[in-house]
Write an enzyme that holds these catalytic residues in place. Sequence first.
Site, mmCIF file in Angstrom:
data_model
loop_
_atom_site.group_PDB
_atom_site.id
_atom_site.type_symbol
_atom_site.label_atom_id
_atom_site.label_comp_id
_atom_site.label_asym_id
_atom_site.label_seq_id
_atom_site.Cartn_x
_atom_site.Cartn_y
_atom_site.Cartn_z
ATOM 1 N N HIS A 179 0.843 -1.205 0.000
ATOM 2 C CA HIS A 179 0.000 0.000 0.000
ATOM 3 C C HIS A 179 0.870 1.244 0.000
ATOM 4 C CE1 HIS A 179 0.782 -0.884 4.253
ATOM 5 N NE2 HIS A 179 0.711 0.426 4.459
ATOM 6 N N HIS B 239 0.859 5.517 1.047
ATOM 7 C CA HIS B 239 0.226 6.582 1.836
ATOM 8 C C HIS B 239 0.291 7.893 1.059
ATOM 9 C CE1 HIS B 239 0.605 4.483 5.878
ATOM 10 N NE2 HIS B 239 1.497 3.807 5.170
HETATM 11 P P1 5GP Z 1 2.048 0.807 7.318
HETATM 12 O O1 5GP Z 1 2.600 1.115 8.660
HETATM 13 O O2 5GP Z 1 1.889 -0.679 7.150
HETATM 14 O O3 5GP Z 1 2.730 1.460 6.181
HETATM 15 O O4 5GP Z 1 0.619 1.469 7.277
HETATM 16 C C1 5GP Z 1 -0.546 0.887 7.718
HETATM 17 C C2 5GP Z 1 -1.525 2.013 7.862
HETATM 18 O O5 5GP Z 1 -2.800 1.456 7.997
HETATM 19 C C3 5GP Z 1 -1.286 2.898 9.080
HETATM 20 O O6 5GP Z 1 -1.122 4.243 8.665
HETATM 21 C C4 5GP Z 1 -2.540 2.702 9.928
HETATM 22 O O7 5GP Z 1 -2.965 3.913 10.489
HETATM 23 C C5 5GP Z 1 -3.540 2.179 8.926
HETATM 24 N N1 5GP Z 1 -4.514 1.243 9.449
HETATM 25 C C6 5GP Z 1 -4.313 0.259 10.369
HETATM 26 N N2 5GP Z 1 -5.441 -0.453 10.540
HETATM 27 C C7 5GP Z 1 -6.371 0.101 9.708
HETATM 28 C C8 5GP Z 1 -7.729 -0.218 9.437
HETATM 29 O O8 5GP Z 1 -8.330 -1.138 9.998
HETATM 30 N N3 5GP Z 1 -8.370 0.560 8.518
HETATM 31 C C9 5GP Z 1 -7.738 1.597 7.871
HETATM 32 N N4 5GP Z 1 -8.461 2.280 6.987
HETATM 33 N N5 5GP Z 1 -6.453 1.921 8.115
HETATM 34 C C10 5GP Z 1 -5.779 1.166 9.022
#
Ligand code: 5GP
Length: 138
Positions: free
Chosen positions: A102, A104
Amino acid sequence: MSYDPSNIFAKILKGELPCHKVYEDDTALVMMDIFPQSRGHTLIIAKSASRNLIDADPAALSAVMPLVQRVAQAVKAATGADGIRLAQFNEAPAGQTVFHLHFHIIPAYEGTALAPHGGGKADDGELAALAKDIAAKF
Ligand code: 5GP
């Protein structure tokens, strides 16, 4: 490490968990981050199964990148942000918490510091309104 299909984003893609959806096509689902680092923090969840950039199929990557640009444009237009940060984390030591590819899109506002990664949960009504406003700019 291999891809684990039971991750939370895979469940959202399958419709098993809810999200504030902005947009969806063959390549990805676009939704609001529920723990936003700033107002309008949006996620592009690739539909291809990979943990992150490191194991991603190059064809899937090239298919999703134009959408990442479109989301950046729509988020900037909908929020009035002064800048946009594109972030993407690979494995836990680099800050990754959900192991499904994913991107951001994080709006930046002049004079306002970003909240920490993985901070507090946003209000659902506010996220729903933002999803609608961003979708309207597509
Ligand atoms: P990562 O740290 O893996 O790059 O980002 C994961 C992102 O997913 C984080 O920014 C966190 O806030 C978001 N996130 C975690 N759980 C959920 C969820 O259940 N729904 C949504 N929409 N975002 C989530």
